[in-house]
Design a protein around this motif. Structure first.
Motif, mmCIF file in Angstrom:
data_model
loop_
_atom_site.group_PDB
_atom_site.id
_atom_site.type_symbol
_atom_site.label_atom_id
_atom_site.label_comp_id
_atom_site.label_asym_id
_atom_site.label_seq_id
_atom_site.Cartn_x
_atom_site.Cartn_y
_atom_site.Cartn_z
ATOM 1 N N THR A 37 -3.950 -18.783 16.736
ATOM 2 C CA THR A 37 -4.100 -17.750 15.973
ATOM 3 C C THR A 37 -4.812 -18.191 14.518
ATOM 4 N N PHE A 38 -4.506 -18.971 13.947
ATOM 5 C CA PHE A 38 -4.900 -19.627 12.710
ATOM 6 C C PHE A 38 -6.455 -20.109 13.149
ATOM 7 N N MET A 39 -6.573 -20.911 13.930
ATOM 8 C CA MET A 39 -7.787 -21.846 14.168
ATOM 9 C C MET A 39 -8.958 -20.922 14.910
ATOM 10 N N LEU A 40 -8.225 -19.822 15.876
ATOM 11 C CA LEU A 40 -9.239 -19.240 16.592
ATOM 12 C C LEU A 40 -10.019 -18.013 15.780
ATOM 13 N N SER A 41 -9.014 -17.531 14.694
ATOM 14 C CA SER A 41 -9.635 -16.526 13.495
ATOM 15 C C SER A 41 -10.566 -17.306 12.698
ATOM 16 N N THR A 42 -10.214 -18.604 12.196
ATOM 17 C CA THR A 42 -11.029 -19.164 11.504
ATOM 18 C C THR A 42 -12.317 -19.514 12.027
ATOM 19 N N GLY A 43 -12.370 -19.924 13.456
ATOM 20 C CA GLY A 43 -13.390 -20.084 14.330
ATOM 21 C C GLY A 43 -14.491 -18.926 14.200
ATOM 22 N N ARG A 44 -13.697 -17.781 14.674
ATOM 23 C CA ARG A 44 -14.468 -16.389 14.659
ATOM 24 C C ARG A 44 -15.270 -16.240 13.310
ATOM 25 N N PHE A 45 -14.482 -16.491 12.151
ATOM 26 C CA PHE A 45 -15.426 -16.393 11.077
ATOM 27 C C PHE A 45 -16.339 -17.335 10.654
ATOM 28 N N LEU A 46 -16.319 -18.558 11.211
ATOM 29 C CA LEU A 46 -17.180 -19.478 10.842
ATOM 30 C C LEU A 46 -18.495 -18.998 11.928
ATOM 31 N N ALA A 47 -18.429 -18.450 13.052
ATOM 32 C CA ALA A 47 -19.199 -18.074 14.178
ATOM 33 C C ALA A 47 -19.960 -16.768 13.734
ATOM 34 N N GLN A 48 -19.439 -16.016 12.983
ATOM 35 C CA GLN A 48 -19.798 -15.016 12.529
ATOM 36 C C GLN A 48 -20.997 -15.093 11.183
ATOM 37 N N PHE A 49 -20.158 -15.774 10.234
ATOM 38 C CA PHE A 49 -20.905 -15.787 8.782
ATOM 39 C C PHE A 49 -21.513 -17.173 8.378
ATOM 40 N N PHE A 50 -21.254 -18.252 9.321
ATOM 41 C CA PHE A 50 -21.849 -19.550 8.599
ATOM 42 C C PHE A 50 -23.236 -19.741 8.438
ATOM 43 N N PRO A 51 -24.096 -18.875 9.272
ATOM 44 C CA PRO A 51 -25.409 -18.563 8.970
ATOM 45 C C PRO A 51 -25.841 -17.973 7.688
ATOM 46 N N LEU A 52 -24.982 -17.114 7.131
ATOM 47 C CA LEU A 52 -25.251 -16.544 5.901
ATOM 48 C C LEU A 52 -24.777 -17.459 4.775
ATOM 49 N N PHE A 53 -23.806 -18.170 4.973
ATOM 50 C CA PHE A 53 -23.403 -19.220 3.785
ATOM 51 C C PHE A 53 -24.488 -20.243 3.748
#
Length: 501
Positions: free
Chosen positions: A58-74
């Motif tokens: 739950t925790f790591m998969l959700s964190t990973g989805r956030f990174l996959a979506q928004f790391f390019p913008l960061f």
């Protein structure tokens, strides 16, 4: 009390305890990277849920989805901001506003200078560190109390340009796009109206406060921390306490400020026109990609399993901002290559500055995912959806509360949409609400109570300005929270009456 009721009560208690612990320890400077998973596992344990499964599944998969979506913008946003800083372009733009408006309009100059650079894609914290010394010099010349500096800078950098102006490349404006299938230009008319309300109300308040101070004989007083150096502004961006709080507030790690200082002084920076070009490129490219290019693009291939599957509407917003920032970086380097003596150092510092914030916000998102997966969260969901006034009001309340509790607009917004985004999309379809209206309400709601005292941007700005909560926080609340709430209410009323426009 039945076993099920007792279990729900225990689960709710666990959620509250874990959230309280997260807030308290984060405010004391403990890293969210460790706090978020620990507090999430604490809530899961008290609720009788499988702890290790929630951690990895739950925790790591959700964190990973956030990174996959928004790391390019960061990554791209941080890099663009660092290059703008090291080339002297941010200084040049800020000085342009100050030179044009002068001491007579010192407050307006600071607000517009901050608005221009942040709407053009410069990181919030880069803007803080550049604007503070210029604002201090301007306030000294105009004899305006220094305690109003943080409110003026916050109004220009962290209110309407973050959440209301259509097309802003701020992370907060990008987060709802995958959930609602919208673009950065969602509800542009309402966004412009909200921006006018925020800016107008904030400038009115600051002008009123400055006039009252003048009547009372109060003027500019040098900060005690900078005694002996009239031009010094305390640089506390490397403080571990400030850094940890700031890392969940924006896309830039303030510890990277000044890592690759320019060899030339501010006077040797680019001409104002050259400095403005990369900002204009980001704004125009973002508009063209989302309004012209993507609507004509055949992206049916995205429905194939190898690409998710996903849809163009789910990724177009992030794609548009990414292309705009990437092109802005290319133009910026091409125009200022001679002003970047250590280009690799600047690039390394900018890239490094994106890592801690994206992981910190991602950890908050993982925490929210665990909380939303607990059985007791259904009680919270029903309460939120049962708030009177319809989906727009309940969405605003939920996002406000989560952003305020976490001290992070981006973290609170993502937690709210992760937990309730699908539900609000269903309600919007049933009630004929344009997803663009949901987008604008959600983003504006994230930019209100996030400015409570423990917010990283607030802590950093006060430190940079050499001020304290006691001195400056009252005016900051009015311009960044009260004004934003008024604008949010206006958007909800107009959106309920006339729909999205």
């Amino acid at each position: 009390m039945s076993a099920s009721v007792a279990s729900l009560a225990l689960g709710l208690g666990g959620m509250l305890v874990s959230l309280g612990l997260l807030i308290w320890l984060a405010y004391r400077g403990w890293t969210v990277l460790l706090l978020a998973p620990l507090c999430a596992m604490l809530a899961a344990s008290i609720s009788g849920e499988p702890v290790l499964a929630h951690w990895t599944q739950t925790f790591m998969l959700s964190t990973g989805r956030f990174l996959a979506q928004f790391f390019p913008l960061f990554l791209l946003g941080s890099l663009f901001g660092k290059l703008m800083e090291d080339s002297g372009s941010v200084d040049a733009v800020a000085r342009l506003m100050i030179d044009k408006l002068g001491n007579r309009r010192a407050l307006v100059a600071v607000v517009l200078g901050g608005a221009l650079v942040t709407y053009g894609g410069v990181s919030l914290f880069v803007a803080f560190f550049v604007l503070a010394p210029m604002a201090q010099a301007l306030f000294r010349s105009a004899n305006i109390p220094r305690r109003l500096m943080p409110a003026a800078i916050m109004l220009g950098t962290s209110t309407f340009t973050m959440s209301a102006l259509p097309g802003t490349p701020a992370l907060q404006n990008a987060i709802p796009m995958p959930f609602f299938g919208t673009t950065p230009f969602a509800a542009p008319g309402l966004g412009v109206i909200a921006s006018v309300v925020m800016a107008g109300f904030g400038l009115w308040w600051l002008g009123r406060a400055a006039a009252a101070a003048k009547r009372n004989g109060e003027g500019f007083v040098e900060p005690a921390a900078a005694a002996g150096d009239a031009d010094a502004v305390p640089d506390d961006g490397r403080s571990p306490l400030v850094r940890e709080r700031a890392s969940v507030a924006q896309t830039f790690d303030p510890a990277e400020i000044g890592d690759t200082p320019r060899e030339s002084g501010p006077a040797d920076g680019p001409p104002a026109l050259i400095a403005l070009i990369p900002l204009v490129v980001v704004i125009v490219t973002n508009f063209v990609m989302n309004v012209v290019v993507f609507p004509q693009l055949d992206a049916s291939y995205l429905e194939e399993p190898q690409w998710g599957p996903t849809s163009l509407s789910a990724v177009a917003g992030v794609w548009g901002v990414s292309v705009a920032l990437a092109l802005g970086i290319v133009v910026l380097v091409a125009l200022n290559r001679g002003r970047l003596p250590d280009l690799r150092g600047s690039v390394d510092a900018g890239a490094n500055a994106s890592v801690l914030p994206v992981l910190s916000v991602g950890s908050l998102v993982g925490y929210g995912a665990v909380i939303a997966a607990l059985p007791a969260f259904e009680v919270v969901r029903e309460w939120v959806l049962g708030i009177g006034g319809g989906p727009l009001v309940s969405l605003a309340v939920a996002t406000n509360l989560l952003s305020g509790l976490t001290g992070s607009a981006s973290g609170g917004l993502t937690i709210a949409l992760d937990a309730l985004g699908d539900t609000y999309m269903q309600l919007a379809a049933q009630q004929g609400i344009d997803p663009a209206l949901l987008h604008r309400v959600a983003v504006m709601s994230a930019g209100t109570l996030d400015s409570l005292p423990h917010n990283g941007a607030v802590v950093t700005l006060l430190a940079v300005c050499g001020s304290t909560h006691r001195e400056s926080y009252g005016d900051l609340v009015v311009v960044s929270i009260v004004g934003a709430l008024i604008a949010l209410a206006v958007v909800i009323v107009l959106g309920s009456l006339f729909g999205s426009f």
